[in-house]
Scaffold this active site. Sequence first.
Site, PDB file in Angstrom:
ATOM      1  N   ILE A   1       0.840  -1.207   0.000  1.00 31.85           N
ATOM      2  CA  ILE A   1       0.000   0.000   0.000  1.00 31.85           C
ATOM      3  C   ILE A   1       0.875   1.258   0.000  1.00 31.85           C
ATOM      4  O   ILE A   1       0.601   2.228  -0.719  1.00 31.85           O
ATOM      5  CB  ILE A   1      -0.959  -0.003   1.221  1.00 31.85           C
ATOM      6  CG1 ILE A   1      -1.768  -1.306   1.249  1.00 31.85           C
ATOM      7  CG2 ILE A   1      -1.896   1.202   1.172  1.00 31.85           C
ATOM      8  CD1 ILE A   1      -2.487  -1.583   2.565  1.00 31.85           C
TER       9      ILE A   1
ATOM     10  N   PHE B   1       2.994   3.391   7.473  1.00 35.71           N
ATOM     11  CA  PHE B   1       2.549   2.064   7.042  1.00 35.71           C
ATOM     12  C   PHE B   1       3.416   0.949   7.626  1.00 35.71           C
ATOM     13  O   PHE B   1       2.991  -0.203   7.642  1.00 35.71           O
ATOM     14  CB  PHE B   1       2.672   1.919   5.508  1.00 35.71           C
ATOM     15  CG  PHE B   1       1.758   2.796   4.708  1.00 35.71           C
ATOM     16  CD1 PHE B   1       0.445   2.413   4.453  1.00 35.71           C
ATOM     17  CD2 PHE B   1       2.205   3.999   4.185  1.00 35.71           C
ATOM     18  CE1 PHE B   1      -0.398   3.211   3.701  1.00 35.71           C
ATOM     19  CE2 PHE B   1       1.371   4.801   3.422  1.00 35.71           C
ATOM     20  CZ  PHE B   1       0.064   4.413   3.178  1.00 35.71           C
TER      21      PHE B   1
ATOM     22  N   TYR C   1      -1.975  -9.326  16.270  1.00 29.94           N
ATOM     23  CA  TYR C   1      -1.871  -8.275  15.245  1.00 29.94           C
ATOM     24  C   TYR C   1      -2.880  -7.155  15.533  1.00 29.94           C
ATOM     25  O   TYR C   1      -2.526  -5.973  15.582  1.00 29.94           O
ATOM     26  CB  TYR C   1      -2.117  -8.884  13.857  1.00 29.94           C
ATOM     27  CG  TYR C   1      -2.310  -7.850  12.763  1.00 29.94           C
ATOM     28  CD1 TYR C   1      -1.256  -7.022  12.376  1.00 29.94           C
ATOM     29  CD2 TYR C   1      -3.546  -7.691  12.128  1.00 29.94           C
ATOM     30  CE1 TYR C   1      -1.441  -6.061  11.383  1.00 29.94           C
ATOM     31  CE2 TYR C   1      -3.733  -6.744  11.134  1.00 29.94           C
ATOM     32  CZ  TYR C   1      -2.672  -5.932  10.767  1.00 29.94           C
ATOM     33  OH  TYR C   1      -2.860  -4.980   9.793  1.00 29.94           O
TER      34      TYR C   1
ATOM     35  N   PHE D   1     -10.142  -2.359   5.696  1.00 30.74           N
ATOM     36  CA  PHE D   1     -10.659  -3.713   5.595  1.00 30.74           C
ATOM     37  C   PHE D   1      -9.675  -4.457   4.665  1.00 30.74           C
ATOM     38  O   PHE D   1      -8.485  -4.372   4.899  1.00 30.74           O
ATOM     39  CB  PHE D   1     -12.147  -3.692   5.215  1.00 30.74           C
ATOM     40  CG  PHE D   1     -12.979  -3.361   6.449  1.00 30.74           C
ATOM     41  CD1 PHE D   1     -12.870  -2.108   7.064  1.00 30.74           C
ATOM     42  CD2 PHE D   1     -13.781  -4.307   7.046  1.00 30.74           C
ATOM     43  CE1 PHE D   1     -13.560  -1.817   8.249  1.00 30.74           C
ATOM     44  CE2 PHE D   1     -14.486  -4.024   8.218  1.00 30.74           C
ATOM     45  CZ  PHE D   1     -14.372  -2.788   8.823  1.00 30.74           C
TER      46      PHE D   1
ATOM     47  N   HIS E   1      -3.105 -13.343   1.660  1.00 29.45           N
ATOM     48  CA  HIS E   1      -4.353 -12.805   1.115  1.00 29.45           C
ATOM     49  C   HIS E   1      -4.866 -13.654  -0.048  1.00 29.45           C
ATOM     50  O   HIS E   1      -4.097 -14.136  -0.876  1.00 29.45           O
ATOM     51  CB  HIS E   1      -4.139 -11.343   0.686  1.00 29.45           C
ATOM     52  CG  HIS E   1      -3.829 -10.455   1.857  1.00 29.45           C
ATOM     53  ND1 HIS E   1      -3.146  -9.277   1.766  1.00 29.45           N
ATOM     54  CD2 HIS E   1      -4.116 -10.603   3.185  1.00 29.45           C
ATOM     55  CE1 HIS E   1      -3.035  -8.726   2.964  1.00 29.45           C
ATOM     56  NE2 HIS E   1      -3.609  -9.517   3.845  1.00 29.45           N
TER      57      HIS E   1
ATOM     58  N   GLY F   1      -8.971 -17.253  14.720  1.00 31.03           N
ATOM     59  CA  GLY F   1      -9.153 -15.795  14.790  1.00 31.03           C
ATOM     60  C   GLY F   1      -9.816 -15.177  13.571  1.00 31.03           C
ATOM     61  O   GLY F   1      -9.841 -13.964  13.443  1.00 31.03           O
ATOM     62  N   ASP F   2     -10.327 -15.984  12.635  1.00 33.42           N
ATOM     63  CA  ASP F   2     -10.995 -15.449  11.435  1.00 33.42           C
ATOM     64  C   ASP F   2     -12.513 -15.373  11.661  1.00 33.42           C
ATOM     65  O   ASP F   2     -13.192 -16.401  11.664  1.00 33.42           O
ATOM     66  CB  ASP F   2     -10.729 -16.379  10.230  1.00 33.42           C
ATOM     67  CG  ASP F   2      -9.631 -15.854   9.332  1.00 33.42           C
ATOM     68  OD1 ASP F   2      -9.237 -14.675   9.494  1.00 33.42           O
ATOM     69  OD2 ASP F   2      -9.168 -16.610   8.463  1.00 33.42           O
TER      70      ASP F   2
END
Length: 326
Positions: free
Chosen positions: A12, A73, A141, A170, A190, A284-285
């Site tokens: 990013i 970042f 995290y 998100f 990802h 954790g999802d």
Amino acid sequence: MKILVTGGAGYIGSFMVKRLLDQDDQVTVIDSLERGHLEAVDRRADFIKLDIRDLKSLTDFFSGKHFDGLIHFAGYISVEESSKYPKKYYENNVEGSKNVFSIAVGSGVNKIIFSSTAAVYGNPIKIPIPEDHPKNPTSPYGETKLATEETLKALREKNANLSFAALRYFNAAGAALDGSNGENHDPETHIIPLAMRALLTGSEFSLYGTDYDTPDRTCIRDYIHVLDLVEAHIKAFNRIEKDRGCYYYNIGTGQGHSNRQVLDMVEKVTGRKLKIREEERRAGDPDRLVADPSKIKSELGFSPKYSNLEAIVKSAWTWHTRNLKF
Ligand SMILES: NC(=O)c1ccc[n+]([C@@H]2O[C@H](COP(=O)([O-])OP(=O)(O)OC[C@H]3O[C@@H](n4cnc5c(N)ncnc54)[C@H](O)[C@@H]3O)[C@@H](O)[C@H]2O)c1
């Protein structure tokens, strides 16, 4: 303006750097290159290889310099990895950020944008998730990002002149439309880049979790195109420049897509079939993470332009096929 971007060699951050340069800001990047790529940094920017955990080097770097703003970042980004190495995440994300903020503010920086995350909310009790939703991170995290938001808040209490925005992203996704820059994490966690790597290498794709409480039993996420994401930073920066204060914004679309829908789109756009291996869900999802994006829309006039799933996947595929050699 003179802007310092930490982590500007990352996914990013490198898009942010280009966007700032395109509006004629002077940009300096600091990045350890542990997880970033020098070739992703626009050559018009000044680049300094520096680890934000190294307080002495950071102090030397700031000596005699002035920046009008800081966009931070730099950090580690994986929920999964953070559960294995919480201390490492704490040292980099919390302590590293404290170093950057305290030295930057000490040197006169009074505008800071911080990359926070939807992971600060934990398991949502309400969908879509508004900014005032309870914060109960379910991973180290998420905890490190929440702690860093708190660090900024505490700094602001001591420095009324400091303005900041914590942007809770998100799922950042997609690539430059011309294929010149894209998502290249290592480790990659990802779904879109992993699916594309699987297609390009002919390997199986691991689909984590098919027992979620969702219509197709795979988890649902909110994907924001990286080009839209950086635009939100520009809006947020203008806001903190104009109206001093602390601001918290979700950056998402308000639309959720299940993992199956994402994989179907990958197959449609690429014209190739994935070899999907179903695996246990990852710790954790949550079932669904979908932003309520109304606050940034009403307060800053931000609306995503590129964030429909097909456009995201198309741009990612262009980048992957042009740049990743296996
Ligand atoms: N990618 C997403 O979907 C997402 C979602 C929510 C939040 N975020 C946050 O956005 C930020 C950027 O994410 P990204 O996807 O570009 O990650 P990235 O890993 O591509 O970029 C992070 C950059 O920070 C650098 N870095 C890490 N530790 C450093 C240190 N100690 N000193 C100097 N540089 C260091 C890395 O080398 C890398 O270039 C992160 O803070 C992340 O937590 C990302």
